[in-house]
Scaffold this motif. Sequence first.
Motif, mmCIF file in Angstrom:
data_model
loop_
_atom_site.group_PDB
_atom_site.id
_atom_site.type_symbol
_atom_site.label_atom_id
_atom_site.label_comp_id
_atom_site.label_asym_id
_atom_site.label_seq_id
_atom_site.Cartn_x
_atom_site.Cartn_y
_atom_site.Cartn_z
ATOM 1 N N MET A 91 -132.663 19.755 -6.188
ATOM 2 C CA MET A 91 -132.133 20.104 -7.394
ATOM 3 C C MET A 91 -132.839 21.166 -8.072
ATOM 4 S SD MET A 91 -130.133 18.868 -10.834
ATOM 5 C CE MET A 91 -129.073 17.460 -9.879
ATOM 6 N N THR A 92 -132.420 22.505 -8.479
ATOM 7 C CA THR A 92 -133.257 23.631 -9.005
ATOM 8 C C THR A 92 -132.367 24.172 -10.417
ATOM 9 O OG1 THR A 92 -134.004 25.894 -8.596
ATOM 10 C CG2 THR A 92 -132.205 25.233 -7.267
ATOM 11 N N LEU A 93 -133.658 24.476 -10.946
ATOM 12 C CA LEU A 93 -132.898 25.179 -12.253
ATOM 13 C C LEU A 93 -132.793 26.752 -12.318
ATOM 14 C CD1 LEU A 93 -134.697 23.053 -15.089
ATOM 15 C CD2 LEU A 93 -132.241 23.093 -14.498
ATOM 16 N N LYS A 94 -133.133 27.274 -11.070
ATOM 17 C CA LYS A 94 -132.906 28.706 -10.950
ATOM 18 C C LYS A 94 -131.708 29.264 -11.104
ATOM 19 C CE LYS A 94 -133.287 31.243 -6.898
ATOM 20 N NZ LYS A 94 -132.086 31.939 -7.394
ATOM 21 N N LYS A 95 -131.557 30.382 -12.185
ATOM 22 C CA LYS A 95 -130.381 30.911 -12.278
ATOM 23 C C LYS A 95 -130.291 31.689 -11.063
ATOM 24 C CE LYS A 95 -128.746 31.955 -16.803
ATOM 25 N NZ LYS A 95 -129.248 32.488 -17.959
ATOM 26 N N THR A 96 -128.945 31.567 -10.460
ATOM 27 C CA THR A 96 -128.399 32.070 -9.422
ATOM 28 C C THR A 96 -127.547 33.281 -9.911
ATOM 29 O OG1 THR A 96 -126.371 31.059 -8.997
ATOM 30 C CG2 THR A 96 -128.417 30.014 -7.902
ATOM 31 N N ALA A 97 -127.203 34.245 -9.182
ATOM 32 C CA ALA A 97 -126.378 35.348 -9.283
ATOM 33 C C ALA A 97 -124.964 35.032 -9.736
ATOM 34 C CB ALA A 97 -126.050 36.533 -7.988
ATOM 35 N N ASP A 98 -124.602 33.844 -9.102
ATOM 36 C CA ASP A 98 -123.222 33.286 -9.551
ATOM 37 C C ASP A 98 -123.028 32.768 -10.848
ATOM 38 O OD1 ASP A 98 -121.657 34.124 -7.406
ATOM 39 O OD2 ASP A 98 -121.443 32.025 -6.601
ATOM 40 N N ASP A 99 -124.347 32.163 -11.271
ATOM 41 C CA ASP A 99 -124.295 31.518 -12.613
ATOM 42 C C ASP A 99 -124.173 32.795 -13.493
ATOM 43 O OD1 ASP A 99 -124.863 29.241 -11.838
ATOM 44 O OD2 ASP A 99 -127.211 29.121 -11.812
ATOM 45 N N THR A 100 -124.751 33.792 -13.301
ATOM 46 C CA THR A 100 -124.897 34.968 -14.312
ATOM 47 C C THR A 100 -123.523 35.294 -14.272
ATOM 48 O OG1 THR A 100 -127.158 35.352 -13.808
ATOM 49 C CG2 THR A 100 -125.717 37.158 -15.078
ATOM 50 N N LYS A 101 -122.788 35.588 -13.250
ATOM 51 C CA LYS A 101 -121.470 36.025 -13.252
ATOM 52 C C LYS A 101 -120.499 35.356 -13.949
ATOM 53 C CE LYS A 101 -119.114 38.713 -10.047
ATOM 54 N NZ LYS A 101 -118.507 39.321 -8.776
ATOM 55 N N THR A 102 -120.783 33.977 -13.781
ATOM 56 C CA THR A 102 -119.654 33.035 -14.428
ATOM 57 C C THR A 102 -120.361 32.904 -16.017
ATOM 58 O OG1 THR A 102 -119.732 31.697 -12.456
ATOM 59 C CG2 THR A 102 -119.010 30.529 -14.529
ATOM 60 N N PHE A 103 -121.590 33.268 -16.288
ATOM 61 C CA PHE A 103 -121.795 33.007 -17.668
ATOM 62 C C PHE A 103 -121.146 34.274 -18.434
ATOM 63 C CE2 PHE A 103 -125.286 34.346 -20.659
ATOM 64 C CZ PHE A 103 -124.772 33.649 -21.907
ATOM 65 N N ILE A 104 -121.068 35.490 -17.909
ATOM 66 C CA ILE A 104 -120.514 36.845 -18.373
ATOM 67 C C ILE A 104 -119.138 36.416 -18.585
ATOM 68 C CG2 ILE A 104 -120.210 39.094 -17.940
ATOM 69 C CD1 ILE A 104 -122.699 39.188 -16.218
ATOM 70 N N LEU A 105 -118.388 36.024 -17.365
ATOM 71 C CA LEU A 105 -117.066 35.627 -17.445
ATOM 72 C C LEU A 105 -116.697 34.708 -18.710
ATOM 73 C CD1 LEU A 105 -115.831 35.284 -13.879
ATOM 74 C CD2 LEU A 105 -115.788 37.228 -15.279
#
Lengths: 208, 208, 208, 208
Positions: free
Chosen positions: D1-15
């Motif tokens: 398990m990693t804490l790395k912020k993925t691109a999808d995380d950012t997208k969802t965060f923006i949404l």
Amino acid sequence: MTLKKTADDTKTFILETALRLFLSKGYKDVSYQDLMKKTGLSKGAIYHHFASKEDILVSVFEFFLKSAGENKTPSPEGIVKDIPSFKKLFLDTKKEQFNQFKKMMGGKDLQFNKLLFFLEAIMENKKLIEPVEKLMQQEISFLEQSFKGLEKHGKLAKGKNRSLLAKNLFWMMQGAESMILFKNGKDLEKDFLNVYSDTLDDFFKMIK
Amino acid sequence: MTLKKTADDTKTFILETALRLFLSKGYKDVSYQDLMKKTGLSKGAIYHHFASKEDILVSVFEFFLKSAGENKTPSPEGIVKDIPSFKKLFLDTKKEQFNQFKKMMGGKDLQFNKLLFFLEAIMENKKLIEPVEKLMQQEISFLEQSFKGLEKHGKLAKGKNRSLLAKNLFWMMQGAESMILFKNGKDLEKDFLNVYSDTLDDFFKMIK
Amino acid sequence: MTLKKTADDTKTFILETALRLFLSKGYKDVSYQDLMKKTGLSKGAIYHHFASKEDILVSVFEFFLKSAGENKTPSPEGIVKDIPSFKKLFLDTKKEQFNQFKKMMGGKDLQFNKLLFFLEAIMENKKLIEPVEKLMQQEISFLEQSFKGLEKHGKLAKGKNRSLLAKNLFWMMQGAESMILFKNGKDLEKDFLNVYSDTLDDFFKMIK
Amino acid sequence: MTLKKTADDTKTFILETALRLFLSKGYKDVSYQDLMKKTGLSKGAIYHHFASKEDILVSVFEFFLKSAGENKTPSPEGIVKDIPSFKKLFLDTKKEQFNQFKKMMGGKDLQFNKLLFFLEAIMENKKLIEPVEKLMQQEISFLEQSFKGLEKHGKLAKGKNRSLLAKNLFWMMQGAESMILFKNGKDLEKDFLNVYSDTLDDFFKMIK
DNA sequence: AATGAATGAGCGTTCATTCAT
DNA sequence: AATGAATGAACGCTCATTCAT
């Protein structure tokens, strides 16, 4: 024999793509977005090969000059015997240049604008002035040697300042060429060749 | 007589400023920031007078053509009697155009690039092709009438295709002119006038 | 009798124009540019009559409510005798409201969106909540009195909570109405009247 | 398990951030400035993930619908046995939806305006009409199946047009819901639940 | 060698508003 | 009562470039 794409392949591929874009839209109007789309490469990949947009421009320019300089007819002086043979050589050379261009442009359209490309390039980087002038000088030389051929075969009065004739014919060609760009012809290649042919006729009529 | 600044004054002022900028940097490289800085007006004020950047370009272009068309010598045919008088008329006309330009450019620099201005303008708005061609045709006409004057006074062999001579001389001038832009001369005006003078000499030498 | 346009005429004219625009595009999407174009007045003139865009909104809102409140049927209680007469009265009232609207909208289109207008108005100025609620309450009252009429003539079981019935019917109407806005009907007026008719039928079927 | 912020995380965060903003201020009133401030990202970063503001709207909308559609009670028909169990199921479902919302809204405020969000979204992009209608139809279905459950246990007279009942109850709910938005309640969630409870009581009183 | 997430400055344009006339 | 010149902030968006991976 390997199919592996080398670094040089990619660089050349980027240059070809960029040249195509610069010639058709102008340097200013080509963005990394465009380059990405047309090359299929990522921004990072392009930056890996070229340090900046200006670097691309300079490299593209060199690439263009190299391509343009490759297809030089070795000695017009030996070939040109009379005005018809001069005209034939000139038009054949231009045709060859067009084919080279078309290959470069992906074989598709010839909607390029060399003049804008030169001007923008030079505005962006003064170092590019010199090679452009050299390229022009080469073309003038080509004409001058042709005049030498004509003279040798008695088709041009002795004592004419061949260098001056060549320079003036070159400028007439340039001017006539640029006129095509202002018009919206359908078949650019045909338009160019017609203009060259007419200008040559006019020139020889003019100098008698 | 009043000193009140009218709307037309402001419009003209914006046009002058924009022309200056377009000629020296090219349309693409002139931003509203530049226009604001040079006019001292706010963005909103500029937009109050012109609907868009393209509108400015088109208006500037018309303004440029109007200015360029104003200082027309009425009848070269009546003035030109021999080659020296032709040359004098031509150079005087060009000098007058330069003065007009310099006034327009604020009297300061003459670092303009007409060719780039034309090309960019035309690329941005095809409607501008026609006036550019008309302007060129006017200059060719000027030359043709000069040749007529020469012929009338026996300084040009009868039966010469004057229209053809005019067109070719014009292109030679254009080509020679553009060469100046590629070089980095200190005194642009002197360079231009020299080139004009040389080109005229060359031309008459060439056609004997 | 004079044809001179009074200040009040102009104010009302601006209000009508603004209402039309707000209803069709929403407050946010209407600019002073739009108002200038549609009224033919200058920015300054509009500002002379209204202090700000919000002031226009508030005034338009009052103007709208006044217009909407004018065509009140005096006493539904005395008119409604049975369900058909209720339905007729209701639909006639709505038709009358539409005509009022259409007159307001210049007789042309009925592409308005009352809901968006209310929501945006209220978001912009909380003072507008109260009049909207009052308007709604008026419509509910209208229904309640109609139910009273029905009851008086034995068409509605005694002891029914008429106020509750009225409120619920009103909401059903509102909901059904809003559904129309989500769809893209060709004939908005016909769509509305059909929905009203159906909803009334459904309602009486429902409460047996 | 990693804490790395993925691109999808950012997208969802923006949404998530955008949804929060759209619901509280409306689409039109949310600027990239707002998005930058609330996400902590640069404009360019947001544009890297979404091509335009409209793209954000459409994506947010889908995200909203997906979230709203996730917490579906499997079979109201099997659960609803009488009016109290109906009411309990309905209120529990709504509570669950609120919790979902609150989580989405950062747990803080519930100052949203679903209606305005829907209207603006639809006005901006007609493609969004369909999913909104589908969402409404789902809620009506939910009610219809509940009525089926009631009928099965003899709590609803046989032969009632359940579909019609469901539609009307849904609109009553919608109307009542929208009323809350016009008022300025302190505790929005409590207000909503109260209104639902009262409306359900009223409804069953009404249809006896 | 190549990816793509992120930056920050700048673009052309629209906006509501002010004010001298 | 009405004009329109001017302001300045904000808008959505594109740009070349950097950098961790």
